[in-house]
Write a protein that holds these residues in place. Structure first.
Motif, PDB file in Angstrom:
ATOM      1  N   GLY A 183     -50.083 -38.256  56.020  1.00  0.00           N
ATOM      2  CA  GLY A 183     -50.901 -37.608  57.030  1.00  0.00           C
ATOM      3  C   GLY A 183     -51.417 -38.600  58.061  1.00  0.00           C
ATOM      4  N   VAL A 184     -50.582 -39.595  58.394  1.00  0.00           N
ATOM      5  CA  VAL A 184     -50.981 -40.632  59.348  1.00  0.00           C
ATOM      6  C   VAL A 184     -51.029 -40.036  60.758  1.00  0.00           C
ATOM      7  N   THR A 185     -52.170 -40.216  61.426  1.00  0.00           N
ATOM      8  CA  THR A 185     -52.322 -39.739  62.804  1.00  0.00           C
ATOM      9  C   THR A 185     -52.516 -40.887  63.787  1.00  0.00           C
ATOM     10  N   GLY A 216     -46.034 -39.945  60.632  1.00  0.00           N
ATOM     11  CA  GLY A 216     -46.856 -39.322  59.600  1.00  0.00           C
ATOM     12  C   GLY A 216     -46.957 -40.069  58.289  1.00  0.00           C
ATOM     13  N   VAL A 217     -46.191 -41.173  58.111  1.00  0.00           N
ATOM     14  CA  VAL A 217     -46.163 -41.885  56.828  1.00  0.00           C
ATOM     15  C   VAL A 217     -46.058 -43.392  57.056  1.00  0.00           C
ATOM     16  N   VAL A 218     -46.805 -44.158  56.265  1.00  0.00           N
ATOM     17  CA  VAL A 218     -46.637 -45.611  56.205  1.00  0.00           C
ATOM     18  C   VAL A 218     -46.484 -45.968  54.739  1.00  0.00           C
ATOM     19  N   ARG A 219     -45.436 -46.761  54.435  1.00  0.00           N
ATOM     20  CA  ARG A 219     -45.170 -47.157  53.047  1.00  0.00           C
ATOM     21  C   ARG A 219     -45.031 -48.668  52.953  1.00  0.00           C
ATOM     22  N   PHE A 220     -45.695 -49.242  51.965  1.00  0.00           N
ATOM     23  CA  PHE A 220     -45.534 -50.647  51.619  1.00  0.00           C
ATOM     24  C   PHE A 220     -44.742 -50.691  50.323  1.00  0.00           C
ATOM     25  N   ARG A 221     -43.535 -51.236  50.336  1.00  0.00           N
ATOM     26  CA  ARG A 221     -42.780 -51.456  49.095  1.00  0.00           C
ATOM     27  C   ARG A 221     -43.385 -52.678  48.421  1.00  0.00           C
ATOM     28  N   SER A 226     -51.946 -57.336  60.272  1.00  0.00           N
ATOM     29  CA  SER A 226     -53.110 -56.509  59.971  1.00  0.00           C
ATOM     30  C   SER A 226     -52.822 -55.106  60.483  1.00  0.00           C
ATOM     31  N   MET A 227     -53.363 -54.133  59.780  1.00  0.00           N
ATOM     32  CA  MET A 227     -53.049 -52.740  60.092  1.00  0.00           C
ATOM     33  C   MET A 227     -54.305 -51.899  59.961  1.00  0.00           C
ATOM     34  N   ARG A 228     -54.440 -50.966  60.887  1.00  0.00           N
ATOM     35  CA  ARG A 228     -55.465 -49.924  60.812  1.00  0.00           C
ATOM     36  C   ARG A 228     -54.709 -48.597  60.802  1.00  0.00           C
ATOM     37  N   VAL A 229     -54.956 -47.801  59.756  1.00  0.00           N
ATOM     38  CA  VAL A 229     -54.229 -46.551  59.560  1.00  0.00           C
ATOM     39  C   VAL A 229     -55.226 -45.417  59.373  1.00  0.00           C
ATOM     40  N   ARG A 230     -55.201 -44.441  60.266  1.00  0.00           N
ATOM     41  CA  ARG A 230     -55.973 -43.222  60.041  1.00  0.00           C
ATOM     42  C   ARG A 230     -55.031 -42.264  59.322  1.00  0.00           C
ATOM     43  N   ALA A 231     -55.375 -41.944  58.076  1.00  0.00           N
ATOM     44  CA  ALA A 231     -54.485 -41.138  57.237  1.00  0.00           C
ATOM     45  C   ALA A 231     -55.297 -40.157  56.414  1.00  0.00           C
ATOM     46  N   ALA A 232     -54.654 -39.066  56.043  1.00  0.00           N
ATOM     47  CA  ALA A 232     -55.301 -38.060  55.197  1.00  0.00           C
ATOM     48  C   ALA A 232     -55.465 -38.568  53.775  1.00  0.00           C
ATOM     49  N   SER A 233     -54.525 -39.419  53.311  1.00  0.00           N
ATOM     50  CA  SER A 233     -54.605 -39.907  51.934  1.00  0.00           C
ATOM     51  C   SER A 233     -53.852 -41.218  51.772  1.00  0.00           C
TER      52      SER A 233
END
Length: 132
Positions: free
Chosen positions: A74-76, A37-42, A118-125
């Motif tokens: 909200g990562v799906t 549900g979460v992806v974070r880049f520090r 490279s990343m593709r993220v479907r997220a709510a925000s």
């Protein structure tokens, strides 16, 4: 009746609400954390002069850096390709994975790329937050 498909709109990150005062192409990626549900880049994120926490850089420094993170909630769906690149180490021993060279939003999917892959993220925000 028309069979035309709706026009796809691709938006650069700097046009998204809350992103105008950051420069991701110059910010250093210190780590990437993917959890359900979460992806974070520090990041060592670069602030523009319009950001409330902006301070004039010191001597020999050209940009205002602050620790923080780029966060997707909200990562799906997550597709992360090109992982495994070795991090860079600067003269002080700090490790980084390059920059967020590109970030766009199209039809609810954020597409990002840099030395870290490279990343593709479907997220709510998505948002950037500066550490306190």
């Amino acid at each position: 009746m028309s069979n035309r498909q709706p026009e796809r709109v691709r938006t650069s990150y700097d046009e998204l609400p809350g992103f105008a005062s950051y420069v991701l192409e110059e910010s250093y990626v210190l780590g990437v954390i993917a959890e359900p549900g979460v992806v974070r880049f520090r990041l060592e994120v670069v602030l523009t002069p319009e950001h409330p926490a902006y301070e004039e850089p010191g001597s020999g420094v050209y940009l205002c850096y602050r620790p923080g993170e780029l966060r997707f909630d909200g990562v799906t769906e997550l597709d992360w390709a090109g992982q495994g690149a070795s991090p860079a180490t600067d003269a002080s021993g700090e490790v980084d994975y390059g920059h967020v060279d590109t970030m766009t939003l199209e039809n609810g999917v954020y597409a990002l790329a840099g030395d870290w892959g490279s990343m593709r993220v479907r997220a709510a925000s998505a948002r950037v937050a500066i550490d306190d």
